[in-house]
Design a protein around this motif. Structure first.
Motif, PDB file in Angstrom:
ATOM      1  N   SER A  16       0.741  -1.049  -0.179  1.00  0.00           N
ATOM      2  CA  SER A  16      -0.036   0.074   0.080  1.00  0.00           C
ATOM      3  C   SER A  16       0.995   1.230   0.088  1.00  0.00           C
ATOM      4  O   SER A  16       0.648   2.152  -0.854  1.00  0.00           O
ATOM      5  CB  SER A  16      -0.984  -0.078   1.145  1.00  0.00           C
ATOM      6  OG  SER A  16      -1.850  -1.210   1.124  1.00  0.00           O
ATOM      7  N   THR A  19       2.288   1.845  -3.505  1.00  0.00           N
ATOM      8  CA  THR A  19       1.159   2.202  -4.232  1.00  0.00           C
ATOM      9  C   THR A  19       0.961   3.397  -4.276  1.00  0.00           C
ATOM     10  O   THR A  19       0.880   4.124  -5.161  1.00  0.00           O
ATOM     11  CB  THR A  19      -0.120   1.375  -4.336  1.00  0.00           C
ATOM     12  OG1 THR A  19       0.352  -0.141  -4.536  1.00  0.00           O
ATOM     13  CG2 THR A  19      -0.959   1.607  -5.173  1.00  0.00           C
ATOM     14  N   ALA A 138      -6.437  -1.474  -3.647  1.00  0.00           N
ATOM     15  CA  ALA A 138      -5.949  -0.613  -4.804  1.00  0.00           C
ATOM     16  C   ALA A 138      -6.864   0.769  -4.744  1.00  0.00           C
ATOM     17  O   ALA A 138      -6.457   1.907  -4.725  1.00  0.00           O
ATOM     18  CB  ALA A 138      -6.334  -1.340  -6.114  1.00  0.00           C
TER      19      ALA A 138
END
Length: 167
Positions: A16, A19, A138
């Motif tokens: 995470s 990302t 996501a």
């Protein structure tokens, strides 16, 4: 909590952070002008996400159980390049800052490619076995990145542009 359950939480948090860094880095590299308040705010969050990603990687030893691997060498390299880029920003060495932060971002892109291209890695496995969880993660990363960008833009818009506007 067992080592497996810690890793079961750590890897998604590591992914995470990476990302969010991937999204914010792309936004900051693409936009102009550089060096304004939105760039600096997004850059600060990007640096925190990058440091989290690098530091958390040292607790992930799945490739060589119990030992560090060559990937940890890349983490050390990224820690150094990121730190030099941050130092350059603080000391107003713009060209050095640009080179090291751009290099750190492209290193992140390479790590992302490696994380998704190898079928045995977690992200491809999540895509096959837990697609809803992967999609939710996501989407959460997209929301965090969008919130940081939105806040950076609002702070700029809310700030008076001249002394006359303050009185």
């Amino acid at each position: 909590m067992s080592d497996n359950s810690v890793i079961g939480v750590l890897i998604p948090l590591h992914a995470s952070g990476a990302t969010v860094a991937l999204l914010l880095g792309a936004w900051n590299l693409r936009r102009n002008p550089k060096g304004d308040r939105p760039h600096r705010l997004v850059g600060r969050v990007w640096v925190v996400a990058m440091y989290w990603t690098v530091i958390s990687s040292f607790f992930i030893k799945e490739l060589t159980p119990g030992r560090f691997s060559w990937i940890h060498g890349l983490s050390i390299f990224t820690f150094v390049t990121l730190s030099i880029g941050l130092w350059a920003a603080v000391t107003h060495r713009v060209q050095t800052h640009r080179r090291f932060m751009t290099g750190s971002y492209f290193g992140l892109l390479g790590a992302f490619a490696g994380a998704v291209a190898v079928p045995a890695r977690d992200i491809p496995q999540w895509l096959v076995h837990e697609p809803a969880r992967l999609a939710l993660g996501a989407a959460a990363c997209l929301l965090v990145a969008a919130a940081v960008i939105t806040v950076s833009r609002r702070r700029r818009a809310a700030r008076p542009t001249s002394n006359a506007a303050r009185t």
